[in-house]
Design a protein around this motif. Structure first.
Motif, short mmCIF file in Angstrom:
data_model
loop_
_atom_site.label_atom_id
_atom_site.label_comp_id
_atom_site.label_asym_id
_atom_site.label_seq_id
_atom_site.Cartn_x
_atom_site.Cartn_y
_atom_site.Cartn_z
N ARG A 27 0.84 -1.22 0.00
CA ARG A 27 0.00 0.00 0.00
C ARG A 27 0.87 1.26 0.00
N VAL A 28 1.91 1.26 0.81
CA VAL A 28 2.81 2.42 0.87
C VAL A 28 3.48 2.65 -0.48
N ILE A 29 3.99 1.59 -1.07
CA ILE A 29 4.67 1.71 -2.37
C ILE A 29 3.70 2.21 -3.44
N LYS A 30 2.49 1.67 -3.47
CA LYS A 30 1.50 2.11 -4.46
C LYS A 30 1.15 3.58 -4.27
N ASP A 35 9.17 5.37 -9.62
CA ASP A 35 9.65 4.80 -10.89
C ASP A 35 10.64 3.66 -10.63
N ILE A 36 11.39 3.79 -9.55
CA ILE A 36 12.36 2.76 -9.16
C ILE A 36 12.18 2.48 -7.68
N ILE A 37 12.19 1.19 -7.32
CA ILE A 37 12.05 0.78 -5.93
C ILE A 37 13.30 -0.01 -5.53
N ILE A 38 13.90 0.39 -4.43
CA ILE A 38 15.03 -0.34 -3.88
C ILE A 38 14.59 -0.85 -2.51
N ILE A 39 14.55 -2.15 -2.35
CA ILE A 39 14.11 -2.77 -1.10
C ILE A 39 15.33 -3.20 -0.29
N LEU A 40 15.40 -2.73 0.94
CA LEU A 40 16.44 -3.16 1.86
C LEU A 40 15.86 -4.18 2.83
N GLU A 41 16.71 -5.06 3.29
CA GLU A 41 16.34 -6.12 4.23
C GLU A 41 15.28 -7.07 3.67
N ALA A 42 15.43 -7.42 2.42
CA ALA A 42 14.55 -8.43 1.82
C ALA A 42 15.11 -9.81 2.20
N TRP A 43 15.19 -10.04 3.48
CA TRP A 43 15.81 -11.26 4.03
C TRP A 43 15.13 -12.51 3.51
N LYS A 44 15.95 -13.44 3.09
CA LYS A 44 15.51 -14.76 2.66
C LYS A 44 14.59 -14.74 1.44
N TRP A 45 14.56 -13.63 0.71
CA TRP A 45 13.76 -13.58 -0.51
C TRP A 45 14.46 -14.37 -1.59
N GLU A 46 13.69 -15.04 -2.40
CA GLU A 46 14.21 -15.74 -3.56
C GLU A 46 13.58 -15.13 -4.80
N LYS A 47 14.39 -14.96 -5.83
CA LYS A 47 13.92 -14.28 -7.04
C LYS A 47 12.69 -14.94 -7.64
N ASN A 48 12.69 -16.24 -7.73
CA ASN A 48 11.60 -16.91 -8.41
C ASN A 48 10.39 -17.18 -7.53
N ARG A 49 10.45 -16.80 -6.28
CA ARG A 49 9.29 -17.00 -5.41
C ARG A 49 8.87 -15.68 -4.81
N ASP A 50 9.60 -15.20 -3.83
CA ASP A 50 9.21 -14.01 -3.10
C ASP A 50 9.22 -12.75 -3.96
N LEU A 51 10.33 -12.52 -4.67
CA LEU A 51 10.41 -11.31 -5.49
C LEU A 51 9.37 -11.32 -6.59
N LYS A 52 9.17 -12.46 -7.22
CA LYS A 52 8.19 -12.56 -8.30
C LYS A 52 6.78 -12.29 -7.77
N THR A 53 6.45 -12.83 -6.62
CA THR A 53 5.14 -12.60 -6.00
C THR A 53 4.97 -11.13 -5.65
N PHE A 54 5.98 -10.53 -5.04
CA PHE A 54 5.95 -9.12 -4.64
C PHE A 54 5.78 -8.23 -5.88
N ALA A 55 6.56 -8.50 -6.92
CA ALA A 55 6.49 -7.72 -8.16
C ALA A 55 5.12 -7.84 -8.83
N LYS A 56 4.55 -9.03 -8.78
CA LYS A 56 3.23 -9.25 -9.38
C LYS A 56 2.17 -8.43 -8.64
N LYS A 57 2.24 -8.38 -7.32
CA LYS A 57 1.27 -7.61 -6.54
C LYS A 57 1.37 -6.11 -6.84
N LEU A 58 2.57 -5.67 -7.20
CA LEU A 58 2.77 -4.26 -7.54
C LEU A 58 2.63 -3.99 -9.04
#
Length: 71
Positions: A27-30, A35-58
């Motif tokens: 909600r905050v990001i939306k 134009d560019i988002i830099i996420i800090l402390e994305a602990w234990k995120w995996e590109k093909n799971r967590d990042l992909k899910t997060f990117a899809k929601k945004l």
């Protein structure tokens, strides 16, 4: 150009529930609509799971992950 640097603290998770704070973070990001988002402390995120899910929601067209300080 709007750049957002966002420390989401421990991957947006709380002690008992993974991704517990993701809805608030998204909600905050939306609202900021960067134009560019830099996420800090994305602990234990995996590109093909967590990042992909997060990117899809945004509805991000482009996204990537850079892992550092993985001691």
């Amino acid at each position: 150009m709007k750049i957002l640097l966002y420390n989401i603290y421990k991957g947006g998770n709380d002690e008992r529930k993974p991704r517990a704070r993701w809805p608030k973070i998204i909600r905050v990001i939306k609202k900021i609509n960067p134009d560019i988002i830099i996420i800090l402390e994305a602990w234990k995120w995996e590109k093909n799971r967590d990042l992909k899910t997060f990117a899809k929601k945004l509805k991000l067209k482009f996204f990537d992950i850079c892992v550092s300080n993985t001691k």
